[in-house]
Design a protein around this motif. Structure first.
Motif, PDB file in Angstrom:
ATOM      1  N   ASP A 279       0.817  -1.212   0.000  1.00 23.82           N
ATOM      2  CA  ASP A 279       0.000   0.000   0.000  1.00 23.82           C
ATOM      3  C   ASP A 279       0.858   1.272   0.000  1.00 23.82           C
ATOM      4  OD1 ASP A 279      -2.418   1.276  -0.096  1.00 23.82           O
ATOM      5  OD2 ASP A 279      -3.014   0.828   1.960  1.00 23.82           O
ATOM      6  N   GLU A 280       0.184   2.398  -0.110  1.00 24.92           N
ATOM      7  CA  GLU A 280       0.810   3.717  -0.043  1.00 24.92           C
ATOM      8  C   GLU A 280       0.218   4.481   1.141  1.00 24.92           C
ATOM      9  OE1 GLU A 280      -0.331   5.406  -3.760  1.00 24.92           O
ATOM     10  OE2 GLU A 280       0.693   3.857  -4.948  1.00 24.92           O
ATOM     11  N   ARG A 281       0.970   4.552   2.243  1.00 24.43           N
ATOM     12  CA  ARG A 281       0.537   5.300   3.439  1.00 24.43           C
ATOM     13  C   ARG A 281      -0.841   4.877   3.944  1.00 24.43           C
ATOM     14  NH1 ARG A 281       2.382  11.478   1.760  1.00 24.43           N
ATOM     15  NH2 ARG A 281       4.501  10.958   1.130  1.00 24.43           N
ATOM     16  N   ASN A 282      -1.104   3.593   3.929  1.00 27.47           N
ATOM     17  CA  ASN A 282      -2.365   3.016   4.413  1.00 27.47           C
ATOM     18  C   ASN A 282      -3.583   3.512   3.635  1.00 27.47           C
ATOM     19  OD1 ASN A 282      -3.090   0.957   6.221  1.00 27.47           O
ATOM     20  ND2 ASN A 282      -4.014   2.401   7.652  1.00 27.47           N
ATOM     21  N   LYS A 283      -3.346   3.884   2.387  1.00 27.75           N
ATOM     22  CA  LYS A 283      -4.416   4.445   1.548  1.00 27.75           C
ATOM     23  C   LYS A 283      -5.573   3.469   1.367  1.00 27.75           C
ATOM     24  CE  LYS A 283      -5.134   6.376  -3.109  1.00 27.75           C
ATOM     25  NZ  LYS A 283      -4.460   6.805  -4.363  1.00 27.75           N
ATOM     26  N   THR A 284      -5.270   2.191   1.103  1.00 35.53           N
ATOM     27  CA  THR A 284      -6.327   1.220   0.801  1.00 35.53           C
ATOM     28  C   THR A 284      -7.174   0.915   2.024  1.00 35.53           C
ATOM     29  OG1 THR A 284      -4.902   0.316  -0.925  1.00 35.53           O
ATOM     30  CG2 THR A 284      -6.771  -1.042  -0.241  1.00 35.53           C
ATOM     31  N   ALA A 285      -6.547   0.816   3.184  1.00 33.56           N
ATOM     32  CA  ALA A 285      -7.312   0.618   4.419  1.00 33.56           C
ATOM     33  C   ALA A 285      -8.206   1.823   4.692  1.00 33.56           C
ATOM     34  CB  ALA A 285      -6.366   0.376   5.596  1.00 33.56           C
ATOM     35  N   SER A 286      -7.701   3.016   4.419  1.00 37.72           N
ATOM     36  CA  SER A 286      -8.511   4.224   4.613  1.00 37.72           C
ATOM     37  C   SER A 286      -9.699   4.257   3.658  1.00 37.72           C
ATOM     38  CB  SER A 286      -7.646   5.470   4.408  1.00 37.72           C
ATOM     39  OG  SER A 286      -6.614   5.521   5.383  1.00 37.72           O
ATOM     40  N   VAL A 287      -9.479   3.790   2.428  1.00 35.28           N
ATOM     41  CA  VAL A 287     -10.588   3.673   1.472  1.00 35.28           C
ATOM     42  C   VAL A 287     -11.621   2.680   1.991  1.00 35.28           C
ATOM     43  CG1 VAL A 287     -11.212   2.814  -0.830  1.00 35.28           C
ATOM     44  CG2 VAL A 287      -9.279   4.380  -0.567  1.00 35.28           C
ATOM     45  N   ALA A 288     -11.172   1.546   2.505  1.00 33.63           N
ATOM     46  CA  ALA A 288     -12.087   0.544   3.049  1.00 33.63           C
ATOM     47  C   ALA A 288     -12.945   1.149   4.155  1.00 33.63           C
ATOM     48  CB  ALA A 288     -11.308  -0.656   3.575  1.00 33.63           C
ATOM     49  N   VAL A 289     -12.323   1.899   5.062  1.00 33.92           N
ATOM     50  CA  VAL A 289     -13.059   2.508   6.172  1.00 33.92           C
ATOM     51  C   VAL A 289     -14.046   3.557   5.658  1.00 33.92           C
ATOM     52  CG1 VAL A 289     -12.828   3.953   8.241  1.00 33.92           C
ATOM     53  CG2 VAL A 289     -11.287   2.008   7.876  1.00 33.92           C
ATOM     54  N   ALA A 290     -13.630   4.332   4.674  1.00 33.77           N
ATOM     55  CA  ALA A 290     -14.539   5.328   4.098  1.00 33.77           C
ATOM     56  C   ALA A 290     -15.758   4.663   3.463  1.00 33.77           C
ATOM     57  CB  ALA A 290     -13.801   6.176   3.062  1.00 33.77           C
ATOM     58  N   LEU A 291     -15.537   3.549   2.767  1.00 33.41           N
ATOM     59  CA  LEU A 291     -16.659   2.821   2.159  1.00 33.41           C
ATOM     60  C   LEU A 291     -17.573   2.228   3.224  1.00 33.41           C
ATOM     61  CD1 LEU A 291     -14.894   1.004  -0.828  1.00 33.41           C
ATOM     62  CD2 LEU A 291     -16.307   3.065  -0.903  1.00 33.41           C
ATOM     63  N   MET A 292     -16.995   1.757   4.320  1.00 36.80           N
ATOM     64  CA  MET A 292     -17.823   1.268   5.436  1.00 36.80           C
ATOM     65  C   MET A 292     -18.675   2.396   5.978  1.00 36.80           C
ATOM     66  SD  MET A 292     -15.176  -1.140   7.551  1.00 36.80           S
ATOM     67  CE  MET A 292     -13.909  -2.012   6.624  1.00 36.80           C
ATOM     68  N   GLY A 293     -18.110   3.602   6.060  1.00 39.94           N
ATOM     69  CA  GLY A 293     -18.908   4.739   6.498  1.00 39.94           C
ATOM     70  C   GLY A 293     -20.136   4.937   5.636  1.00 39.94           C
ATOM     71  N   SER A 294     -19.963   4.901   4.322  1.00 42.33           N
ATOM     72  CA  SER A 294     -21.096   5.058   3.402  1.00 42.33           C
ATOM     73  C   SER A 294     -22.082   3.909   3.524  1.00 42.33           C
ATOM     74  CB  SER A 294     -20.602   5.157   1.957  1.00 42.33           C
ATOM     75  OG  SER A 294     -19.936   6.383   1.743  1.00 42.33           O
ATOM     76  N   LEU A 295     -21.576   2.673   3.669  1.00 40.91           N
ATOM     77  CA  LEU A 295     -22.454   1.506   3.816  1.00 40.91           C
ATOM     78  C   LEU A 295     -23.350   1.616   5.049  1.00 40.91           C
ATOM     79  CD1 LEU A 295     -23.279  -1.393   2.904  1.00 40.91           C
ATOM     80  CD2 LEU A 295     -21.425  -2.229   4.363  1.00 40.91           C
ATOM     81  N   PHE A 296     -22.795   2.218   6.110  1.00 38.35           N
ATOM     82  CA  PHE A 296     -23.544   2.306   7.361  1.00 38.35           C
ATOM     83  C   PHE A 296     -24.243   3.647   7.537  1.00 38.35           C
ATOM     84  CE2 PHE A 296     -20.769  -1.302   8.224  1.00 38.35           C
ATOM     85  CZ  PHE A 296     -21.669  -2.187   8.808  1.00 38.35           C
ATOM     86  N   GLY A 297     -24.403   4.390   6.427  1.00 40.06           N
ATOM     87  CA  GLY A 297     -25.310   5.531   6.459  1.00 40.06           C
ATOM     88  C   GLY A 297     -24.692   6.904   6.503  1.00 40.06           C
TER      89      GLY A 297
END
Length: 301
Positions: A279-297
């Motif tokens: 990864d690049e500076r934990n970018k992909t994990a941060s994307v995953a968390v952002a998508l979880m935010g959208s999934l949960f409203g």
């Protein structure tokens, strides 16, 4: 959605050969998943990580069967299935953090026993519909959806003590762009609904998700989301083991999650294949968390 979420980490890297994906759950936690979902008024419970066995140094059986690390992968998935089952029995939403995509075998085994007609959204560049007979690599992370359909080695198909976990007509693949020949044949034989990147480009993500939601709402009593970060384009999610260019964009993926949140369709979820080493500076994990935010409203405004 249920307001209590139980996080289950599965630091599995034995379903494939590139090291580092076992650190995915830690990277996602570090990117702030608990804090993000707490801000959305969810009650969070982190159950820690499932214990994963070691790879066989000389995996003669795995080589012979074309199923790499079969014993350790099966044992971990049995533990995961039991944990997911317990979470649902408590009335909580199971949120599983991977780890490679072989963990979906255990997640679905724990979830499916609670539904008559479980639906599955497989958000992924790959179909993960191989068996030992069709797999070019012997990597079990390319087999979880087939195993959940009851196809493959009994050590994988019988996780949780029953098979199959899901019916082919209750599956929707979104983002596919790297399918092996055996997978294409199986998709045709079983009539599995697939939105490849070709369809997504032509129809647009709004229509794809509208059709997916309508299709699953009329035939299922619960829907599991299995999201592989390699479904996104490597530009947006570089930290994955099997990147495939020409993928879903960051914004398309948020739209998909936002529409699922509005539809209140998802009853369990997993986010897999985050590899911090790549990864690049934990970018992909941060994307995953952002998508979880959208999934949960989470909303933009």
């Amino acid at each position: 959605m249920m307001k209590k979420i139980s996080i289950i980490g599965v630091p599995m890297d034995l379903g494939q050969t590139r090291r580092g994906v076992d650190m995915g759950p830690s990277a996602i936690r570090y990117a702030g998943v608990v804090e993000r979902l707490e801000r959305l008024q969810y009650e969070m419970e982190d159950l820690g990580d499932i214990a994963i066995g070691k790879a066989e140094r000389i995996d003669d059986e795995g080589v012979r069967l074309n199923l790499r690390n079969l014993k350790a992968v099966a044992e971990a998935n049995e533990k995961l299935a039991q944990t997911v089952d317990e979470v649902i029995r408590k009335g909580n939403f199971p949120l599983v953090l991977g780890g490679d995509h072989s963990i979906a075998i255990g997640t679905l085994a724990g979830v499916a026993k609670h539904y008559e007609n479980l639906g599955v959204i497989w958000y992924d560049a790959h179909g993960d519909l191989n068996t030992a007979e069709t797999s070019p690599s012997g990597n079990i992370h390319g087999m979880p959806l087939a195993a959940s359909l009851g196809l493959g080695h009994p050590a994988l198909t019988q996780i949780g003590g029953y098979s199959p976990k899901v019916k082919p007509e209750n599956i929707v693949l979104i983002g596919a762009r790297a399918l092996d020949e055996g997978e294409k044949q199986l998709i045709r034989e079983k009539g599995i609904k697939v939105y490849t990147m070709h369809e997504i480009d032509r129809l647009g993500m709004t229509r794809v998700m509208e059709e997916t939601i309508a299709y699953l709402k009329e035939r299922t009593d619960g829907v599991h989301l299995s999201l592989d970060l390699d479904g996104l384009d490597p530009h947006d999610a570089p930290g994955v083991g099997t990147p495939v260019i020409g993928g879903l964009t960051y914004r398309e993926s948020h739209l998909a999650m936002e529409m699922l949140a509005e539809a209140q369709l998802i009853t369990s979820a997993e986010f897999v294949e985050v590899n911090p080493i790549l990864d690049e500076r934990n970018k992909t994990a941060s994307v995953a968390v952002a998508l979880m935010g959208s999934l949960f409203g989470e909303k933009l405004v």
